[in-house]
Design a protein around this motif. Structure first.
Motif, PDB file in Angstrom:
ATOM      1  N   ILE A   1     -47.544 -24.694  90.663  1.00  0.00           N
ATOM      2  CA  ILE A   1     -46.159 -24.942  89.972  1.00  0.00           C
ATOM      3  C   ILE A   1     -46.189 -25.370  88.508  1.00  0.00           C
ATOM      4  O   ILE A   1     -46.730 -26.253  88.253  1.00  0.00           O
ATOM      5  CB  ILE A   1     -45.253 -26.179  90.508  1.00  0.00           C
ATOM      6  N   PRO A   2     -46.142 -24.421  87.741  1.00  0.00           N
ATOM      7  CA  PRO A   2     -46.375 -24.492  86.399  1.00  0.00           C
ATOM      8  C   PRO A   2     -45.667 -25.522  85.535  1.00  0.00           C
ATOM      9  O   PRO A   2     -44.338 -25.811  85.960  1.00  0.00           O
ATOM     10  CB  PRO A   2     -45.943 -23.240  85.530  1.00  0.00           C
ATOM     11  N   LYS A   3     -46.272 -26.315  84.836  1.00  0.00           N
ATOM     12  CA  LYS A   3     -45.490 -27.498  83.934  1.00  0.00           C
ATOM     13  C   LYS A   3     -44.803 -26.954  82.881  1.00  0.00           C
ATOM     14  O   LYS A   3     -44.933 -25.848  82.363  1.00  0.00           O
ATOM     15  CB  LYS A   3     -46.568 -28.338  83.453  1.00  0.00           C
ATOM     16  N   ASP A   4     -43.809 -27.758  82.604  1.00  0.00           N
ATOM     17  CA  ASP A   4     -42.978 -27.548  81.402  1.00  0.00           C
ATOM     18  C   ASP A   4     -41.726 -26.237  81.650  1.00  0.00           C
ATOM     19  O   ASP A   4     -41.176 -25.855  80.569  1.00  0.00           O
ATOM     20  CB  ASP A   4     -43.627 -27.450  80.002  1.00  0.00           C
ATOM     21  N   ILE A   5     -41.792 -25.916  82.689  1.00  0.00           N
ATOM     22  CA  ILE A   5     -41.018 -24.567  82.935  1.00  0.00           C
ATOM     23  C   ILE A   5     -40.165 -25.088  84.143  1.00  0.00           C
ATOM     24  O   ILE A   5     -40.391 -25.272  85.173  1.00  0.00           O
ATOM     25  CB  ILE A   5     -41.537 -23.666  83.381  1.00  0.00           C
ATOM     26  N   GLN A   6     -38.687 -25.520  83.644  1.00  0.00           N
ATOM     27  CA  GLN A   6     -37.598 -26.193  84.584  1.00  0.00           C
ATOM     28  C   GLN A   6     -36.695 -24.836  84.932  1.00  0.00           C
ATOM     29  O   GLN A   6     -36.245 -25.038  86.110  1.00  0.00           O
ATOM     30  CB  GLN A   6     -37.047 -27.330  83.965  1.00  0.00           C
ATOM     31  N   CYS A   7     -36.422 -24.038  84.102  1.00  0.00           N
ATOM     32  CA  CYS A   7     -35.713 -23.064  84.273  1.00  0.00           C
ATOM     33  C   CYS A   7     -36.156 -21.748  83.622  1.00  0.00           C
ATOM     34  O   CYS A   7     -36.677 -21.817  82.642  1.00  0.00           O
ATOM     35  CB  CYS A   7     -34.247 -23.168  83.729  1.00  0.00           C
ATOM     36  N   CYS A   8     -36.111 -20.544  84.346  1.00  0.00           N
ATOM     37  CA  CYS A   8     -36.548 -19.258  83.822  1.00  0.00           C
ATOM     38  C   CYS A   8     -36.123 -18.660  82.564  1.00  0.00           C
ATOM     39  O   CYS A   8     -36.373 -17.985  81.796  1.00  0.00           O
ATOM     40  CB  CYS A   8     -37.093 -18.265  85.053  1.00  0.00           C
ATOM     41  N   GLY A   9     -34.522 -19.045  82.605  1.00  0.00           N
ATOM     42  CA  GLY A   9     -33.676 -18.615  81.523  1.00  0.00           C
ATOM     43  C   GLY A   9     -33.184 -17.079  81.726  1.00  0.00           C
ATOM     44  O   GLY A   9     -32.730 -16.544  80.980  1.00  0.00           O
ATOM     45  N   PHE A  10     -33.555 -16.676  82.984  1.00  0.00           N
ATOM     46  CA  PHE A  10     -33.148 -15.291  83.312  1.00  0.00           C
ATOM     47  C   PHE A  10     -31.343 -14.976  83.343  1.00  0.00           C
ATOM     48  O   PHE A  10     -30.950 -14.345  82.958  1.00  0.00           O
ATOM     49  CB  PHE A  10     -33.712 -14.656  84.563  1.00  0.00           C
ATOM     50  N   ALA A  11     -30.987 -16.192  84.254  1.00  0.00           N
ATOM     51  CA  ALA A  11     -29.512 -16.633  84.129  1.00  0.00           C
ATOM     52  C   ALA A  11     -28.779 -15.125  84.425  1.00  0.00           C
ATOM     53  O   ALA A  11     -27.838 -14.856  83.713  1.00  0.00           O
ATOM     54  CB  ALA A  11     -29.068 -17.122  82.702  1.00  0.00           C
ATOM     55  N   GLY A  12     -29.081 -14.910  85.752  1.00  0.00           N
ATOM     56  CA  GLY A  12     -28.136 -13.588  86.175  1.00  0.00           C
ATOM     57  C   GLY A  12     -28.549 -12.249  85.571  1.00  0.00           C
ATOM     58  O   GLY A  12     -29.647 -11.765  85.910  1.00  0.00           O
ATOM     59  N   ASP A  13     -27.919 -11.903  84.192  1.00  0.00           N
ATOM     60  CA  ASP A  13     -28.498 -10.618  83.764  1.00  0.00           C
ATOM     61  C   ASP A  13     -28.614 -10.963  82.229  1.00  0.00           C
ATOM     62  O   ASP A  13     -29.015 -10.001  81.467  1.00  0.00           O
ATOM     63  CB  ASP A  13     -27.136  -9.548  83.675  1.00  0.00           C
ATOM     64  N   LYS A  14     -28.638 -12.318  81.835  1.00  0.00           N
ATOM     65  CA  LYS A  14     -29.077 -12.444  80.543  1.00  0.00           C
ATOM     66  C   LYS A  14     -30.728 -12.240  80.115  1.00  0.00           C
ATOM     67  O   LYS A  14     -30.884 -11.568  79.033  1.00  0.00           O
ATOM     68  CB  LYS A  14     -29.024 -14.213  80.297  1.00  0.00           C
ATOM     69  N   GLY A  15     -31.457 -11.826  81.355  1.00  0.00           N
ATOM     70  CA  GLY A  15     -32.932 -11.419  80.895  1.00  0.00           C
ATOM     71  C   GLY A  15     -32.738 -10.264  80.754  1.00  0.00           C
ATOM     72  O   GLY A  15     -33.770  -9.680  79.965  1.00  0.00           O
ATOM     73  N   PHE A  16     -31.590  -9.380  80.904  1.00  0.00           N
ATOM     74  CA  PHE A  16     -31.645  -7.957  80.339  1.00  0.00           C
ATOM     75  C   PHE A  16     -30.859  -7.818  78.986  1.00  0.00           C
ATOM     76  O   PHE A  16     -31.310  -7.007  78.199  1.00  0.00           O
ATOM     77  CB  PHE A  16     -30.759  -7.188  81.568  1.00  0.00           C
ATOM     78  N   PHE A  17     -29.841  -8.593  78.860  1.00  0.00           N
ATOM     79  CA  PHE A  17     -29.105  -8.443  77.440  1.00  0.00           C
ATOM     80  C   PHE A  17     -29.537  -9.390  76.522  1.00  0.00           C
ATOM     81  O   PHE A  17     -29.095  -9.294  75.427  1.00  0.00           O
ATOM     82  CB  PHE A  17     -27.717  -8.638  78.055  1.00  0.00           C
ATOM     83  N   THR A  18     -30.233 -10.530  76.962  1.00  0.00           N
ATOM     84  CA  THR A  18     -30.611 -11.374  75.888  1.00  0.00           C
ATOM     85  C   THR A  18     -31.866 -12.074  76.532  1.00  0.00           C
ATOM     86  O   THR A  18     -32.434 -13.207  76.530  1.00  0.00           O
ATOM     87  CB  THR A  18     -29.473 -12.840  75.782  1.00  0.00           C
ATOM     88  N   PRO A  19     -32.882 -10.873  76.338  1.00  0.00           N
ATOM     89  CA  PRO A  19     -33.985 -11.223  76.840  1.00  0.00           C
ATOM     90  C   PRO A  19     -35.018 -12.264  76.022  1.00  0.00           C
ATOM     91  O   PRO A  19     -35.975 -12.858  76.731  1.00  0.00           O
ATOM     92  CB  PRO A  19     -34.916  -9.646  76.608  1.00  0.00           C
ATOM     93  N   GLU A  20     -34.614 -12.519  74.906  1.00  0.00           N
ATOM     94  CA  GLU A  20     -35.279 -13.739  74.099  1.00  0.00           C
ATOM     95  C   GLU A  20     -35.277 -14.868  74.631  1.00  0.00           C
ATOM     96  O   GLU A  20     -36.072 -15.691  74.633  1.00  0.00           O
ATOM     97  CB  GLU A  20     -34.843 -13.799  72.478  1.00  0.00           C
ATOM     98  N   LEU A  21     -34.408 -15.348  75.297  1.00  0.00           N
ATOM     99  CA  LEU A  21     -33.979 -16.430  76.285  1.00  0.00           C
ATOM    100  C   LEU A  21     -34.965 -16.622  77.433  1.00  0.00           C
ATOM    101  O   LEU A  21     -35.820 -17.727  77.310  1.00  0.00           O
ATOM    102  CB  LEU A  21     -32.473 -16.530  76.735  1.00  0.00           C
ATOM    103  N   ASN A  22     -34.952 -15.401  78.190  1.00  0.00           N
ATOM    104  CA  ASN A  22     -36.196 -15.630  79.162  1.00  0.00           C
ATOM    105  C   ASN A  22     -37.446 -15.659  78.672  1.00  0.00           C
ATOM    106  O   ASN A  22     -38.317 -16.323  79.285  1.00  0.00           O
ATOM    107  CB  ASN A  22     -35.896 -14.186  80.087  1.00  0.00           C
ATOM    108  N   ALA A  23     -37.798 -15.000  77.511  1.00  0.00           N
ATOM    109  CA  ALA A  23     -39.289 -15.135  76.680  1.00  0.00           C
ATOM    110  C   ALA A  23     -39.378 -16.212  76.368  1.00  0.00           C
ATOM    111  O   ALA A  23     -40.631 -16.801  76.612  1.00  0.00           O
ATOM    112  CB  ALA A  23     -39.274 -14.031  75.757  1.00  0.00           C
ATOM    113  N   SER A  24     -38.352 -17.059  75.916  1.00  0.00           N
ATOM    114  CA  SER A  24     -38.622 -18.301  75.247  1.00  0.00           C
ATOM    115  C   SER A  24     -38.995 -19.348  76.457  1.00  0.00           C
ATOM    116  O   SER A  24     -39.883 -20.151  76.465  1.00  0.00           O
ATOM    117  CB  SER A  24     -37.539 -18.947  74.421  1.00  0.00           C
ATOM    118  N   ALA A  25     -38.290 -19.162  77.418  1.00  0.00           N
ATOM    119  CA  ALA A  25     -38.394 -20.312  78.708  1.00  0.00           C
ATOM    120  C   ALA A  25     -39.566 -20.115  79.269  1.00  0.00           C
ATOM    121  O   ALA A  25     -40.073 -21.141  79.877  1.00  0.00           O
ATOM    122  CB  ALA A  25     -37.066 -20.078  79.513  1.00  0.00           C
ATOM    123  N   LEU A  26     -40.251 -18.876  79.290  1.00  0.00           N
ATOM    124  CA  LEU A  26     -41.540 -18.554  80.086  1.00  0.00           C
ATOM    125  C   LEU A  26     -42.793 -18.613  79.212  1.00  0.00           C
ATOM    126  O   LEU A  26     -43.707 -17.913  79.740  1.00  0.00           O
ATOM    127  CB  LEU A  26     -41.308 -17.327  80.906  1.00  0.00           C
TER     128      LEU A  26
END
Length: 960
Positions: free
Chosen positions: A884-909
């Motif tokens: 279970i990786p440390k410092d990653i509590q939420c992946c930030g994909f958030a439904g479809d934000k991983g498609f439309f705001t991919p920088e959020l997913n990239a920053s979280a992971l």
């Protein structure tokens, strides 16, 4: 909007901007120089970001001229040296959970990026090396398998970082005096004001430092000799540090050590960034006893309670927490509380006691000793919850203690803040100290105030609400604090700051507590380390006797829910956007400033804030609600952001059409996904990404950004029926009906087929609604602010599921945790995949554990459903090594934000890939959209945990 270019025109701040800390020309020369080694992306000079960092967990606000985010020790060293040259003040911030105003500035605020989270366990756990960006609880997670932990245990340990723990000499409920940072530091690596560095664990570094800074070391030796030759001062220091004490510098170092390097090492502890920067620290760890018992004991009067505390000072107890009658009444309805607490008289008090041992026999012996002490107070005991080792009940008892602070915060009047002060009395005078402190609170009309604390050290916290909106209120607070200072420091010889650090809040009272000789000593220490005064000026040493009454943070009333926020920052550690844009605390703080009618911001400045707020706060919020689980008063900032989206929802017509014709929308979506797959197969990665970037730009973001982990459209499922098996209602969620399995996965069957396979092995068959293609939990609409449409789709799906389930009172299983959460919030009794598999399926399967390591991502929704433990245990039942990786509590994909705001997913992971161990080629989770982002940023395929369970399981053969 370019938020990072320092040379963008700066708007006039009016009364909000503090007086320039240095000459403008000097400051500009400083900026010009640091731009030669800091990227523009690491420097925030725009108004929104500076305002976002203007506050910490204290009730002070100072607006920095510049915020810098540091990646490396070399950058930090050059920054400090440059600041010293140009006489520009620096303030270092780790998590910003400090309560005394030591992490705010009107000059340059220094943050640490994700590159400061290194940790190494040494000597089989007897030591641990930590960088300042490591969260305290994460250090303990590394040590737990070895039965060890770090000594300091502040209440904020899940959020605060090592840099702040050491710089404030933070302690907590169990560590007492002997296990704080001062007493458990082994080695330290520091950067001083002139840019010189010392790593006490490195002999080469020590030799170089001795040669470079002889005046500093000689000066420390002279100060130590001065203290040791003054018996009155020496005895005062000894007395002060028998108590918990973080007021002023740790001048006990001048008495405890002869070698100047040891003196320097220990002076850095608790110096609050005023003497230097702690680049890393090595701790001696302490034993983490595996066997624990807890009990709650309510006394009829505070004096008997405190007499018991004195007797327990030499008993084998781990923690003794005192709560006064007001504190107990504030949490009287909590589970595990004895009956009748609402009617407690004001002189009652309680002790929450934890006893621990390294084994069962030791725990039993310790319990006998403590129980013997308590038996002597039977006549004074009003009620008790006896000692027990039962984890759930003990967790409920500790929730009582931890619930006292938010109990005050949740009911405070709008526009007020919650203040938690922190003092220590000699234990022999604790009862008298509590009574006089209670009288003082009544005298100044703090009727709601409560008192609780770490009784063994005489350390009391008192919590009260305070408005700073009127001069009379500021005056009341000032007079009250003067009275507290006279009571605690003068009358009782106690500590005005036992564990929260001096900061700005108590700096004007350091001389009152310590006296002229000791205060002059502290001034000499500051002058030795930082002669130019560039490191956190105004903290610890401050000549302004009214400094604690200035730069007070306004708390305007803006929203019933948000008004409860005390800006503690506990939410930030779990926020996926914390390194991209804003955190929940900052979203609330900026919203307050935008809405504040009395703000000194001009109309132009407010418009600038509102424009920036859309992206920084609204567009990049994952809105998963994980912040609410960390918030002491339960604020779900994600819900607030969704309410803002609901005020101006985008694409109303398209959203309505999709809801009405959802089956057709699914067909179109699968076609589009397959078309993008064909495009990728023809054009390759680079050309496909470029094509979609162009489409995204032309359509103003309506077409999402493409990346290689994009799946194709889902294939149809072939689910065999087993009419004799037990039935379970199964809801294949729209994400698992829309997206195909990961193209790099070993098993690419549709998830519903895998679910049916696993359940069949355990003797179950699935029932699926006939109108499935028209059903959805409503999340796609809810997250975008179309709440009525979301509710409509959720109710439609719930009716279809209940129609199947009610006939035979069958369980309902949902194969994605976010969708299960959506249904459960409407009161529908559903089970997320891991919950059902763990409870009903796993016991009926024969498992051959996989030897290869498996990555596990626990989704936010699993945590909010309280299904985290089932998911973890399920994974560990399937594989020998679950990471279970440390410092990653939420992946930030958030439904479809991983498609439309991919920088959020990239920053979280962004810290995920380097944590994948050698030989690991598989990741598991329980949300298809999360798995897409996890696959993209890890480089290995992530799938539902169902695939892993199906792979390693067989039907359990019944023995005759």
């Amino acid at each position: 909007m370019n938020t990072n270019n320092f040379h963008n025109s700066q708007t006039k701040m009016g009364q909000m901007m503090q007086q320039d800390p240095v000459n403008k020309a000097d400051f500009q020369r400083f900026v010009d120089e640091i731009q030669t080694f800091l990227a523009a992306a690491n420097m925030y000079s725009d108004l929104p970001r500076r305002l976002a960092y203007a506050g910490d967990a204290s009730f002070y606000r100072l607006i920095p001229k510049l915020v810098v985010n540091i990646d490396t020790l070399e950058q930090l060293t050059r920054l400090v040296a440059c600041a010293n040259t140009h006489k520009v003040a620096l303030t270092f911030r780790a998590a910003g959970t400090s309560l005394s105003g030591q992490a705010v500035t009107d000059s340059v605020l220094v943050l640490l990026s994700e590159h400061w989270r290194g940790a190494k366990v040494l000597d089989e756990g007897k030591k641990i090396w930590l960088q300042p960006g490591v969260i305290g609880a994460h250090a303990n997670q590394l040590l737990k398998p070895l039965g060890r932990k770090i000594g300091p245990d502040p209440a904020s340990i899940d959020s605060c970082k090592i840099g702040g723990i050491a710089a404030n000499n933070a302690s907590g409920m169990c560590c007492g005096v002997k296990q704080n940072s001062y007493h458990t530091v082994a080695d330290i690596h520091v950067v001083l004001a002139d840019g010189s560095r010392l790593d006490t664990a490195d002999s080469t570094s020590v030799q170089a430092f001795v040669a470079k800074r002889p005046q500093l070391l000689d000066g420390l030796s002279e100060l130590a000799q001065k203290v040791k030759s003054n018996p009155v001062l020496s005895e005062k220091i000894r007395h002060k540090y028998r108590l918990k004490n973080t007021t002023g510098y740790g001048i006990n170092a001048l008495l405890d050590f002869d070698q100047p390097l040891e003196i320097l090492k220990h002076l850095m502890i608790g110096s609050e960034g005023t003497l230097g920067f702690i680049a890393d620290i090595t701790y001696h760890t302490v034993v983490d006893e595996a066997f624990r018992a807890t009990g709650l004991f309510v006394f009829a009067d505070i004096r008997a309670c405190c007499e018991a505390v004195q007797l327990m000072a030499s008993a084998p107890v781990s923690a003794v927490e005192l709560m006064d009658a007001r504190a107990l009444r504030s949490v009287a309805e909590k589970p595990a509380m004895p009956a009748g607490m609402v009617a407690l008289k004001d002189n009652a008090a309680a002790l929450l006691i934890e006893v621990a041992g390294e084994d069962e026999a030791m725990l039993t012996a310790h319990l006998q000793a403590v129980s013997g002490i308590l038996a002597g107070f039977d006549s004074s005991m009003l009620a008790q919850v006896p000692f027990s080792q039962e984890p759930a009940r003990n967790q409920a008892l500790w929730a009582i203690r931890k619930g006292t602070f938010p109990a005050v915060g949740a009911v405070r009047p709008a526009g007020t803040t919650v203040i938690i002060e922190d003092v220590a009395f000699p234990v022999t005078q604790l009862a008298e100290g509590v009574e006089k402190l209670q009288a003082l609170l009544v005298r100044f009309d703090y009727q709601e105030a409560i008192i609780f604390g770490h009784a063994l050290e005489g350390n009391l916290h008192f919590v009260f609400t305070q408005s700073f909106n009127q001069p009379s209120e500021v005056q009341r607070y000032g007079e009250f604090m003067q009275a507290v200072g006279e009571l605690v420091a003068v009358e009782f010889g106690g500590s005005l700051k036992a564990e929260h650090g001096t900061g700005r809040n108590m700096a004007p009272f350091v001389k009152l507590e310590w006296g002229e000789d000791a205060y002059r000593l502290m001034q000499d220490i500051k002058a030795l380390f930082d002669p130019s005064g560039v490191l956190n000026p105004g903290v610890i040493i401050n000549h302004d006797v009214n400094a604690h009454l200035k730069d007070l943070k306004p708390i305007p009333s803006v929203d019933t829910e948000l008004d409860k926020c005390i800006e503690c920052g506990f939410c930030e550690a779990v926020c996926p956007s914390r390194e991209l844009s804003l955190t929940p605390r900052q979203r609330i703080a900026l919203h307050r400033q935008i809405q504040d009618g009395d703000s000194a911001l001009t109309g132009v400045e407010k418009a600038q804030l509102k424009e920036a707020y859309q992206y920084l706060a609204v567009d990049t919020c994952a809105a998963t609600g994980l912040c609410a689980m960390r918030c002491p008063v339960g604020i779900n900032t994600g819900d607030f952001i969704k309410s803002l989206r609901a005020e101006q929802p985008t694409g109303k017509w398209l959203a309505g059409m999709a809801a009405e014709h959802f089956a057709a929308a699914g067909v179109v979506a699968r076609f589009a996904l397959n078309a993008s797959k064909v495009t990728h197969n023809v054009l390759g990665d680079s050309a496909t990404a470029a094509l979609f970037r162009g489409l995204n730009k032309v359509t103003a973001g309506a077409v999402p950004t493409w990346y290689p982990a994009w799946p194709g459209g889902a294939k149809g499922s072939d689910i065999p029926q087993h009419p004799d098996a037990r039935a379970v209602v199964y809801f294949p969620t729209c994400a698992n009906r829309m997206f195909d399995a990961d193209s790099h996965a070993e098993d690419r069957r549709p998830l519903p087929e895998v679910m049916a396979s696993v359940l069949a092995k355990a003797g179950y068959r699935v029932l699926i609604p006939d109108n499935l293609q028209q059903l959805c939990c409503g999340m796609p609409w809810d997250s975008k602010g179309h709440q009525a449409l979301a509710k409509q789709k959720r109710q439609q799906s719930a009716e279809a599921l209940l129609q199947l389930a009610k006939e035979q009172e069958l369980p309902i299983v949902v194969d994605a945790s976010p969708c299960a959460l959506q249904f459960s919030q409407d009161g529908l009794n559903v089970q997320e995949t891991a919950q059902f598999l763990h409870q009903y399926v796993l016991p009926n399967l024969h498992i051959r554990k996989q030897q290869q390591p498996v990555m596990l991502h626990v989704t936010c929704s699993s945590k909010r459903l309280h299904a985290e433990q089932q998911l973890v245990e399920l994974a560990r039942a399937c594989a020998e090594d679950v990471v279970i990786p440390k410092d990653i509590q939420c992946c930030g994909f958030a439904g479809d934000k991983g498609f439309f705001t991919p920088e959020l997913n990239a920053s979280a992971l962004k810290g995920l890939k380097q944590q994948i161990p050698s030989g690991c080629h598989q990741g598991v989770s329980n949300s298809r959209t999360c798995e897409i982002g996890l696959s993209q940023h890890s480089g290995i395929p992530y799938q539902s945990i169902l695939y892993l369970l199906d792979k390693v399981s067989e039907r359990q053969v019944e023995t005759p």
